[in-house]
Design a protein around this motif. Structure first.
Motif: not given
Length: 461
Positions: A352-373
């Protein structure tokens, strides 16, 4: 010869014949005379025969067929109490020498002896001159002499024999009474024994040396269901369906007939309904009056219900041990779930903290969302383990079914091969349901994975 009355008087008859025919002396008996003086005057016996009669110790007399006394010896005088002068020429009926009830029989017997020409034995009650009585045995011998017939009689006092006979009769009656009493007692004892066997709770039967059932009590009827008339006379081994056990039972019977007492023998009988009846038996020989062992007693105690109860007890013990194992596994799972939940909480927090540090367009955000799920999914699994550890006590809450389906579909898109296409047909506006969203997601995940495995790597889910 003087060793027996018969020999003496047949010899005497020959002497009399010689006397009558040899010296020309006639006997001179008045067979049909009615006068005592006439008979007495002619009652002259040859001196040789008279000497023989007088020498005999037994009472002897000589009678004419009409019953008139011709001669009697001193022993007869002593027995009757009458002298020779008082009797010769007189009838025994006139002297009342016999009881009134025997007089006619004596006259008839005298005539029969003369007519048949053979010795004759009769028992009478002799009345003495003093009117006392004595039982006697009279043996009469017919004698033919010069065309005339005489009867020589030998009298024997049988008082002692009568006393012995009476004593024997009394003793016989006493023995018969004892036998009758003991017979009654024996029958009563047999009846008591029969009642004991019939009312015994043990199923008791007897088997002879041919292996045939001889008796069958009520407990056998109630336990095995066969009436006595159906099994008595049949082979004992017919009630044992297992051939090996039947052969073993036959061998046990042989050991019992040899004198051995067998206890705690397990035999499986077949009941009338076809169901097995498990018995614990005791076999022992029944010893007869002569020591023979012709019957074997088989006393059975039904253990069928006890064996069933024992099997049920063992089943319950097995289930209890399994439950204890599951409880132990549940405690272990609860501890693992707590630890796993802590780890997933840390991972989900960092993601969750990592998602706050990446932008909305960054593909890393989707990966972090999968980790949270995935962490949330892992948390739901740990909650299931906690629910198992708490013996099914899980928390219920309202949730949307479409949301659970969408989450599962999103997770499957990243885990299953791309050759399997996923389609979701969801209806908008569905109401929430009460339950455990994690369990529903877990069940749906299992269904989808099973479906994917049947597609051989290609298809539409």
């Amino acid at each position: 010869r003087f060793d027996s009355p018969g020999a003496v008087f047949y010899s005497g008859a020959r002497i009399l014949d010689a006397c009558l025919g040899g010296a020309g002396g006639g006997l001179g008996l008045a067979m049909g005379g009615d006068s005592r003086s006439e008979a007495a005057s002619t009652s002259v016996l040859p001196e040789g025969l008279r000497a023989i009669l007088r020498a005999r110790p037994e009472p002897h007399f000589v009678l004419a067929p009409e019953g008139l006394f011709v001669e009697l010896n001193p022993a007869a005088e002593e027995l009757t109490g009458y002298s020779r002068d008082e009797t010769v020429g007189r009838s025994f009926l006139d002297l009342d020498l016999l009881a009134p009830t025997e007089a006619d029989a004596a006259s008839s017997g005298l005539r029969s002896s003369v007519e048949q020409g053979a010795p004759r034995d009769e028992e009478y009650t002799l009345i003495r001159k003093d009117r006392s009585s004595v039982p006697v045995l009279v043996r009469a011998y017919p004698l033919e002499a010069d065309g005339r017939t005489l009867v020589i009689g030998v009298v024997r006092d049988i008082s002692r024999r009568r006393e012995i006979e009476q004593s024997l009769e009394v003793y016989k009656m006493h023995l018969e009474k004892i036998v009758q009493e003991r017979t009654v007692a024996l029958r009563a004892s047999e009846e008591r024994y029969r009642q004991v066997v019939e009312r015994s709770p043990s199923a008791i039967l007897t088997v002879d040396r041919a292996g045939t059932i001889c008796t069958w009590n009520r407990a056998c009827e109630s336990t095995l269901g066969y009436q006595a008339e159906r099994v008595v006379g049949r082979a004992f081994t017919e009630l044992i369906p297992d051939p090996a056990q039947a052969a073993r039972a036959g061998a046990l019977l042989e050991r019992s007939w040899a004198g051995e007492v067998l206890t705690n023998v397990e035999i499986a009988y077949r009941g009338a309904d076809g169901a097995p009846r498990h018995m614990v038996s005791r076999l022992y020989p029944l010893i007869g009056p002569g020591g023979e062992r012709d019957l074997c007693v088989v006393a059975n105690t039904d253990q069928t219900e006890q064996l069933q109860a024992e099997q049920e007890r063992r089943q319950l013990e097995s289930e209890l041990r399994q439950a204890q194992k599951m409880e132990a596994i549940g405690l272990l799972a609860g501890g693992v779930a707590h630890d796993m939940n802590n780890i997933l909480g840390t991972v989900m927090g960092l993601a969750t903290l990592c998602r706050l540090k990446v932008g909305p367009e960054d593909a890393l955000g989707d990966d972090l969302a999968d980790i949270v799920r995935a962490c949330r999914r892992g948390r739901e699994l740990t909650l299931n383990l906690l629910g198992f550890a708490r013996k099914g006590k899980r928390q219920s809450a309202p949730f949307g079914v479409n949301d659970v389906v969408a989450d599962v579909a999103a997770m499957l898109e990243r885990t299953i091969p791309k050759t399997v296409r996923i389609e979701c047909a969801l209806e908008d506006g569905l109401a929430s349901v009460e339950g455990d969203a994690g369990q529903v997601a877990h069940a749906l995940m299992n269904l989808c994975i099973n479906a994917k495995d049947t597609m051989e790597g290609r298809g539409t889910l």
